[in-house]
Structures are given as structure tokens and as C-alpha cells.
Design a protein around this motif. Structure first.
Motif, PDB file in Angstrom:
ATOM      1  N   HIS A  19      70.129  -4.706 -36.028  1.00  0.00           N
ATOM      2  CA  HIS A  19      68.888  -4.599 -35.259  1.00  0.00           C
ATOM      3  C   HIS A  19      68.092  -3.445 -35.872  1.00  0.00           C
ATOM      4  CE1 HIS A  19      65.915  -4.574 -32.190  1.00  0.00           C
ATOM      5  NE2 HIS A  19      66.611  -5.323 -31.327  1.00  0.00           N
ATOM      6  N   ASN A  20      67.281  -3.756 -36.878  1.00  0.00           N
ATOM      7  CA  ASN A  20      66.589  -2.723 -37.638  1.00  0.00           C
ATOM      8  C   ASN A  20      65.656  -1.872 -36.787  1.00  0.00           C
ATOM      9  OD1 ASN A  20      67.841  -3.599 -40.029  1.00  0.00           O
ATOM     10  ND2 ASN A  20      66.236  -5.083 -40.445  1.00  0.00           N
ATOM     11  N   ALA A  21      64.877  -2.517 -35.922  1.00  0.00           N
ATOM     12  CA  ALA A  21      63.911  -1.773 -35.102  1.00  0.00           C
ATOM     13  C   ALA A  21      64.618  -0.819 -34.139  1.00  0.00           C
ATOM     14  CB  ALA A  21      63.020  -2.750 -34.340  1.00  0.00           C
TER      15      ALA A  21
ATOM     16  N   ASN B  36      59.862  -7.919 -45.137  1.00  0.00           N
ATOM     17  CA  ASN B  36      60.267  -8.387 -43.808  1.00  0.00           C
ATOM     18  C   ASN B  36      60.836  -7.250 -42.965  1.00  0.00           C
ATOM     19  OD1 ASN B  36      59.480 -11.045 -44.256  1.00  0.00           O
ATOM     20  ND2 ASN B  36      61.480 -11.646 -45.050  1.00  0.00           N
ATOM     21  N   ILE B  37      61.611  -6.380 -43.599  1.00  0.00           N
ATOM     22  CA  ILE B  37      62.177  -5.245 -42.864  1.00  0.00           C
ATOM     23  C   ILE B  37      61.067  -4.324 -42.366  1.00  0.00           C
ATOM     24  CG2 ILE B  37      63.539  -3.130 -43.129  1.00  0.00           C
ATOM     25  CD1 ILE B  37      65.407  -4.714 -44.957  1.00  0.00           C
TER      26      ILE B  37
ATOM     27  N   GLU C  63      59.412  -5.575 -39.356  1.00  0.00           N
ATOM     28  CA  GLU C  63      60.253  -5.429 -38.162  1.00  0.00           C
ATOM     29  C   GLU C  63      60.202  -4.023 -37.583  1.00  0.00           C
ATOM     30  OE1 GLU C  63      64.256  -6.457 -39.075  1.00  0.00           O
ATOM     31  OE2 GLU C  63      63.761  -8.450 -39.833  1.00  0.00           O
TER      32      GLU C  63
ATOM     33  N   SER D  32      58.164   1.030 -34.627  1.00  0.00           N
ATOM     34  CA  SER D  32      59.285   1.639 -33.893  1.00  0.00           C
ATOM     35  C   SER D  32      59.533   3.106 -34.241  1.00  0.00           C
ATOM     36  CB  SER D  32      60.577   0.841 -34.167  1.00  0.00           C
ATOM     37  OG  SER D  32      60.433  -0.505 -33.790  1.00  0.00           O
TER      38      SER D  32
END
Length: 359
Positions: free
Chosen positions: A129-131, A151-152, A155, A159
Motif C-alpha cells: 500500500h504505497n500511499a 504509476n507509483i 498513487e 499523501s
């Protein structure tokens, strides 16, 4: 790996044709880049950790001086790694062993957390869960592939905390593009230049944590030291100093106190040439980091401004010239760097490289 040490037929080089052996140096160069990357990331985390410790001690002392019994909670460094591949795993072990980061303060976000069982057994939180990781961490290391980065970034770019620092190992993505993708300015990205004609000292079959306990290898990772043929761009080091300044600004410290803590941190390890004349050692001044015009208008109680770390690495700053030309400051930084790894620096080293290689 030790089981295979004396089995010639099981070594990487065994099946390579004689005419192709000239390319084996690339294996050492790859290992050297990995070792330098992990060493500099470790040094950066040590700097932030030590600065937070210094701020906490000052806050505690201040409360006691006014007779307050209030306790100041420790603001311990929280580190996140995005990417659980070879680099991400090696970096995690180095940070745990050499900073050291407590396992509960290290999180890893990866698509395959089940592949990190060894780290999970040590107490490192591994998930995908990167965020969520970015919203928690103070320092976020990007250890992903260039193709995954857009893409990362999409995301995680909403945050960040204001003082979160993104430390990118994605060499193919330059800082300006990374800044746009992340919509964030606190970014560090080391840049390495490889030089031909240097002996391979990197020992490609050795774990990085063990390698960084070898004095020869550790000294080769020092800023300003070209041993091993891999040179670090000194603009990264400049970014480290400004990141430390931002740590003080985030706590709203008056700028005279910030400069005092910076001198105590970075210039606390003296060279052999200092002797008993420590008053002749270099000192970090306000004008080293901001323009003279800005410094004149800065009242005694005000903190320093918030610095854009991306711009620090892309443009010339007041500190650029000092880092490149003040040899006594360079010597103190080298001694401080080695001391952070528990090593006393020796003068048996190759000569400094030229400004063109460092900048």
C-alpha cells in the motif's frame, strides 16, 4: 555463497569465454554502485536521526531550565521503502544494522510482501500500500523500476507530509521529471559517475552490510574520494545539508540555534591537522546557506526558510562554492562520514578528483 567459494565450476566466471572476460569488470561496478548507494542512504538517515536527537535534547533541556516537568516525546525517524527487490532488501538490512533503524520504524511496500519473510521475522512491516506508507514515513526510498515509477507517483503524490523526503534510486528519472510526477520538492537523488582504470575493490560476492565494515571499501564510498572508480556528485551532499536545515525549520528553531546544531553535528569530528587549535576549524555561517540580502533581514528569533531540496541539487546555492573549494571543510566532512560508520579516516587515499567530476 560461502558454500560455493572453493567450487570453481560453480562460480559466475566459469562459463564465460576468454574473449568475453574483459566485461567482468561490470560485475564489480554493479556491486560498487549498490554498496555506494546503500552507504550514502545510511549516512543520510544517520544525519537525520542525529539531528532529531539533538533537537530533542535541546527541547528537554529548555523545559528543565524553566522548571517544567513536561516530557518531550521523541520524534524518531520513520523510514519507508517502496520496492522489495534486490536493492530494497539490501537497503533494509543495511539500515537495520548500521543506522540502526528499529524494525518497527521500517516499513516496506511491495507487490510481493510474502517474498520478504526474513525481514518480516525481524519485525519489519511488509505490505502493499504505497500511499499508506508515504503518509506514515519521514523518508521514502524509491527502489522500483523506471517503468513502474509513473504509476507509483500517481498513487502517492497526494499523501506526503510537508517534511517527508523522497530519496530516489531510480537513476533513469531525473530530478525535474520526478518533481513533476510527485508534485513535491523534498527530493534527493544521488548521481554516480564511473571512471575507467580503477582497481575493482568491491568484492561482488560479499553482503553489503559486511562490505561497509571493511575500512578500504567504506573509505571508497566517502564523498570526495574516487577510490574504486565510482564518484558521487557533490550536489547530493549539498542536499543532505539543506535537508538537515529543514529538519530544524520544521521544529521552528531560531536560526542561530539551527546553525549551532549544524556545527555540532557535521563539524564535531576534527582532523589531525586541527590539533589543539579547534578555533581555526571551519564554521558554518548563515551566509553559507542564504544570500547576504536575506541574511540581513532575518531577525534573531526567526527560523531559516524552507528549502526546496530539488532546486538545491539543480542550481548553484550559497553553499555550493564552499563545498567545492574549502578543503578544511571537505576534510572535516570526510572524517565525520567515516566516524558515523565507526571508522577513523586515514590519509592513505587517492587524490581528490576534479570539480568537473564532482559537480
Amino acid at each position: 555463497m560461502e558454500l560455493l567459494k572453493d567450487l570453481t565450476s560453480m562460480q559466475f566466471e566459469y562459463g564465460i569465454e576468454e574473449e568475453d572476460r574483459c566485461w567482468l569488470y561490470l560485475q564489480g561496478r554493479y556491486q560498487g554502485r549498490m554498496i555506494e548507494a546503500c552507504a550514502h542512504a545510511t549516512f543520510f538517515c544517520k544525519v537525520l536521526h542525529n539531528m532529531r536527537e539533538s533537537i530533542h535534547k535541546w527541547q528537554t533541556s529548555r523545559y528543565r531550565s524553566i522548571g517544567s516537568h513536561a516530557t518531550v516525546p521523541k520524534d524518531e525517524l520513520k523510514v519507508g521503502i517502496i520496492g522489495g527487490g534486490h536493492l530494497g532488501k539490501q537497503l533494509a538490512h543495511v539500515l537495520l544494522d548500521l543506522v540502526p533503524i528499529p524494525p518497527e520504524r521500517l516499513w516496506i511496500s511491495t507487490r510481493r510482501p510474502e517474498a520478504l519473510e526474513e525481514l518480516q521475522n525481524l519485525g519489519v512491516r511488509c505490505f502493499y500500500h504505497n500511499a499508506y506508507l508515504v503518509g506514515w514515513a519521514d523518508v521514502i526510498f524509491l527502489c522500483c523500476l523506471p517503468s513502474q515509477l509513473p504509476n507509483i507517483c500517481a498513487e502517492i503524490n497526494t499523501s506526503f507530509k510537508k517534511d517527508s523526503i523522497v530519496y530516489s534510486f531510480v537513476a533513469a528519472i531525473p530530478i525535474p521529471r520526478l518533481k513533476r510526477l510527485l508534485d513535491h520538492t523534498s527530493i534527493l537523488r544521488p548521481h554516480y559517475q564511473c571512471v575507467e582504470g580503477f582497481a575493482n575493490i568491491w568484492q561482488s560476492n560479499r553482503e553489503i552490510t559486511a562490505a561497509l565494515q571493511d575500512p578500504e571499501i567504506l573509505q571508497a564510498t566517502c564523498p570526495y574520494n574516487p577510490a574504486g572508480g565510482i564518484i558521487l556528485n557533490i550536489k547530493w551532499l549539498e542536499g543532505v545539508f539543506y535537508a538537515a536545515l529543514n529538519t530544524c525549520t520544521a521544529k521552528d528553531l531560531p536560526h542561530p540555534l539551527t546553525l549551532q546544531l549544524m556545527n555540532e553535528l557535521f563539524l564535531s569530528v576534527h582532523t589531525d591537522d586541527c590539533g589543539e587549535r579547534e578555533e581555526s576549524c571551519p564554521k558554518l555561517q548563515l551566509q553559507d546557506f542564504v544570500s547576504q540580502v536575506y541574511a540581513k533581514g532575518l531577525t534573531h528569533r526567526r527560523p531559516l526558510p524552507w528549502f526546496d531540496l530539488a532546486s538545491v541539487q539543480l542550481r548553484e546555492t550559497p553553499f555550493t562554492r564552499k563545498l567545492l573549494t574549502c578543503t578544511s571543510l571537505q576534510d572535516h566532512i570526510i572524517h565525520f562520514y567515516c566516524n558515523e560508520f565507526g571508522l577513523s579516516f586515514t590519509k592513505e587515499q587517492p587524490p581528490m578528483v576534479s570539480r568537473n567530476c564532482l559537480f
